[in-house]
Design an enzyme around this catalytic site. Structure first.
Site, PDB file in Angstrom:
ATOM      1  N   ASP A  66       0.823  -0.969   0.040  1.00 46.41           N
ATOM      2  CA  ASP A  66      -0.381   0.369   0.084  1.00 46.41           C
ATOM      3  C   ASP A  66       0.667   0.962  -0.208  1.00 46.41           C
ATOM      4  OD1 ASP A  66       0.652  -0.203   2.585  1.00 46.41           O
ATOM      5  OD2 ASP A  66      -0.962  -0.605   3.124  1.00 46.41           O
ATOM      6  N   ASN A 134      -7.976  -3.688  14.467  1.00 48.52           N
ATOM      7  CA  ASN A 134      -9.108  -4.338  14.568  1.00 48.52           C
ATOM      8  C   ASN A 134      -9.147  -5.428  13.624  1.00 48.52           C
ATOM      9  OD1 ASN A 134      -8.216  -3.135  12.430  1.00 48.52           O
ATOM     10  ND2 ASN A 134      -9.416  -1.011  11.952  1.00 48.52           N
ATOM     11  N   HIS A 136      -7.813  -5.093  10.587  1.00 50.08           N
ATOM     12  CA  HIS A 136      -7.280  -4.831   8.956  1.00 50.08           C
ATOM     13  C   HIS A 136      -5.260  -4.988   8.478  1.00 50.08           C
ATOM     14  CE1 HIS A 136      -4.885  -1.485  10.554  1.00 50.08           C
ATOM     15  NE2 HIS A 136      -4.234  -1.355   9.631  1.00 50.08           N
ATOM     16  N   GLU A 141      -9.543  -2.235   5.703  1.00 46.22           N
ATOM     17  CA  GLU A 141     -10.654  -2.007   7.394  1.00 46.22           C
ATOM     18  C   GLU A 141     -11.146  -2.770   7.361  1.00 46.22           C
ATOM     19  OE1 GLU A 141      -9.653  -0.652   9.422  1.00 46.22           O
ATOM     20  OE2 GLU A 141      -8.047   1.411   8.741  1.00 46.22           O
TER      21      GLU A 141
HETATM   22  C1  F6R Z   1       1.423  -2.099   6.180  1.00 44.13           C
HETATM   23  C2  F6R Z   1      -0.182  -2.213   6.645  1.00 44.13           C
HETATM   24  C3  F6R Z   1      -0.587  -2.623   7.748  1.00 44.13           C
HETATM   25  C4  F6R Z   1       0.398  -3.060   8.761  1.00 44.13           C
HETATM   26  C5  F6R Z   1      -0.365  -2.803  10.059  1.00 44.13           C
HETATM   27  C6  F6R Z   1       0.142  -3.273  11.498  1.00 44.13           C
HETATM   28  O1  F6R Z   1       1.619  -1.464   4.526  1.00 44.13           O
HETATM   29  O2  F6R Z   1      -0.319  -2.694   5.433  1.00 44.13           O
HETATM   30  O3  F6R Z   1      -1.909  -3.090   7.212  1.00 44.13           O
HETATM   31  O4  F6R Z   1       0.559  -3.894   8.992  1.00 44.13           O
HETATM   32  O5  F6R Z   1      -1.366  -1.564  10.268  1.00 44.13           O
HETATM   33  O6  F6R Z   1       0.742  -2.290  11.736  1.00 44.13           O
HETATM   34  P1  F6R Z   1       1.847  -2.011  12.645  1.00 44.13           P
HETATM   35  O7  F6R Z   1       3.494  -3.290  12.012  1.00 44.13           O
HETATM   36  O8  F6R Z   1       2.955  -0.912  12.548  1.00 44.13           O
HETATM   37  O9  F6R Z   1       1.304  -2.317  14.152  1.00 44.13           O
END
Ligand code: F6R
Length: 239
Positions: A66, A134, A136, A141
């Site tokens: 992303d 959550n 995602h 989401e």
């Molecule tokens: C990152 C991504 C997000 C993260 C998620 C967890 O490219 O797509 O979905 O993997 O938000 O973030 P962290 O690792 O910072 O807890």
């Protein structure tokens, strides 16, 4: 889904080992990469292995999950910047073989062609994921359809507020992003998901209940034939 519980340093080495053995079998493998705090330790291990001459990335292609819309690639909060700082600039990945989705129609990584582009490279061999508290994955989401390919996402007000701490003011925070969809992720041949810390314990518990629901986007992984969950003790505390 296979669940492995180990310490964070062990997780990072184990995933580095998986990638290393993949590249020994297939030196032109396609890696799916994530940003966020979860994979940084893996990238550190990959850099170490590269510096010790144990990994060669010269034939490797990468696709990131992303990117924000509306900030430049060299903005210090862009995922381009993150990947450069945490991995790309430290190893011998060829810049033209690293891909991050884009809303620029002239870019070869234009999001509407991104899944086809991945397919043209033979698909993702090894996908690294993190998870939000959550549930995602990428920017998918709760409520996102399981059929989504790479798509544009409008960020929730709560996410914009959360992210504002990284910017000078809330007006600078991107309101949109592009993200691989849940179907794009499911197309990967093998997936590892890193789940660490007590704030992820509830998400891991729900994932392990094996109920597939769009309320927990990661739950679609239950239907994938080759997923390894790497969790630490804190994340596994509710199991
Ligand atoms: C990152 C991504 C997000 C993260 C998620 C967890 O490219 O797509 O979905 O993997 O938000 O973030 P962290 O690792 O910072 O807890």
């Amino acid at each position: 889904m296979e669940l492995k519980i180990m310490s964070k340093p062990e997780i990072y080495v184990a995933i580095k080992d998986e990638i290393q053995s993949l590249l020994r079998r297939k030196n032109n493998a396609v890696l799916g990469l994530a940003t966020g705090s979860s994979p940084i330790g893996v990238y550190d291990e990959l850099i170490k292995a590269y510096k010790e001459g144990d990994i060669d990335f010269s034939n490797v292609t990468t696709f990131n999950l992303d990117e924000y819309v509306g900030i430049s690639e060299d903005h210090n909060q862009s995922y381009h910047y993150f990947m450069n700082e945490h991995l790309f600039k430290h190893v011998n990945l060829v810049k033209s073989k690293t891909h991050v989705p884009s809303t620029n129609k002239d870019s070869e990584d234009y999001y509407q062609n991104y899944d086809q582009k991945i397919k043209d490279h033979g698909g993702i061999d090894f996908q690294i994921l993190g998870i939000g508290s959550n549930g995602h994955i990428a920017f998918n989401e709760p409520g996102t359809s399981f059929d989504t390919l790479t798509h544009e996402v409008t960020l929730k007000e709560s996410t914009i507020k959360d992210n504002s701490r990284f910017f000078n003011s809330i007006s600078e925070v991107p309101t949109k992003a592009v993200s691989m969809g849940l179907k794009s992720i499911m197309n990967a041949k093998h997936i590892v998901i890193i789940i660490t810390g007590s704030n992820k314990a509830e998400a891991l518990k729900r994932l392990m209940s094996k109920e597939v629901t769009t309320d927990l986007p990661a739950s679609i992984l239950c239907k994938h034939p080759s997923v390894t969950i790497y969790a630490d003790k804190e994340a596994a505390s509710l199991l």
